[in-house]
Design an enzyme around this catalytic site. Structure first.
Site, PDB file in Angstrom:
ATOM      1  N   GLU A  40       4.498   1.584 -10.788  1.00 33.79           N
ATOM      2  CA  GLU A  40       4.079   3.135  -9.727  1.00 33.79           C
ATOM      3  C   GLU A  40       6.036   3.673 -10.287  1.00 33.79           C
ATOM      4  O   GLU A  40       6.704   3.044 -10.403  1.00 33.79           O
ATOM      5  CB  GLU A  40       4.086   2.688  -8.533  1.00 33.79           C
ATOM      6  N   LYS A 128      -1.517  -2.233   1.142  1.00 29.13           N
ATOM      7  CA  LYS A 128      -0.190  -2.308   0.862  1.00 29.13           C
ATOM      8  C   LYS A 128       0.994  -2.718   1.809  1.00 29.13           C
ATOM      9  O   LYS A 128       0.780  -2.647   2.851  1.00 29.13           O
ATOM     10  CB  LYS A 128       1.116  -1.563   0.238  1.00 29.13           C
TER      11      LYS A 128
END
Length: 210
Positions: A40, A128
């Protein structure tokens, strides 16, 4: 792309934030070279979208690239246009719906049970757990998984090799690691040290069982 299957298989998501675009791109290259293939790049990085576009062109389909800190619908549109395959958000917002409408997988930030329920309702592929460092650690994840045993959780925030092992043993699908892995590499720091840290986290991710 089945993000959840990839998280389960690889168990490590590298999170790149940097003040120098070229250094951030070198960091992505180095991680990929070491075998970290789920990466990411945060929108808080310098020229993050350029980094994603160039990394996608160079690395092809062997590395799964996502954009992090997606908050607004425009963030999601920009990430998609840059070639990101998934979007990571710090919480619930317009970016989640827009990313999904564009066909992107989503890793949605949540901390409380109510937020987990909302993330599921929004269509999150995985949750997350953020900021994981504020929860009291792996014990919180174990407690949270009791009412949500089927939710794929990815703790992010202050995850080092010690807590990373505990999170994985406590049922995390994968761990998301930023500065403990990246260090200062994305700001122009030592890439050889990044390689050492990447190998340590990969060994952790490859440990059998939970």
């Amino acid at each position: 792309m089945d993000l959840v299957s990839l998280l389960r298989a690889r168990r490590l998501l590298a999170i790149v934030r940097g003040r120098r675009a070229e250094a951030a791109l070198d960091t992505v290259r180095t991680l990929a070279d070491e075998g970290v293939t789920l990466i990411e790049v945060s929108l808080t990085s310098h020229r993050a979208l350029d980094v994603i576009t160039r990394a996608r062109e160079e690395l092809g389909v062997q590395v799964l690239l996502g954009v992090g800190t997606v908050v607004t619908a425009q963030d999601a549109r920009d990430a998609h246009a840059a070639g990101a395959q998934f979007a990571v958000t710090p919480g619930l917002g317009d970016g989640v719906e827009q990313a999904r409408s564009l066909g992107m997988s989503t890793l949605v930030g949540a901390l409380t049970p109510s937020e987990v329920i909302a993330a599921q309702a929004a269509g999150a592929d995985a949750v997350k757990l953020f900021p994981a460092s504020a929860t009291g650690g792996p014990g919180y994840l174990r407690t949270l998984r009791a009412p949500f045993p089927q939710v794929p959780f990815v703790p992010v925030g202050g995850v080092d090799t010690r807590t990373g092992r505990s999170y994985l043993n406590g049922g995390a699908t994968a761990i998301g690691v930023g500065s403990p892995l990246i260090g200062d590499a994305a700001d122009g720091g030592d890439l050889s040290l990044l390689r050492e840290r990447a190998r340590a986290y990969l060994r952790l991710a490859e440990e059998p069982g939970r």
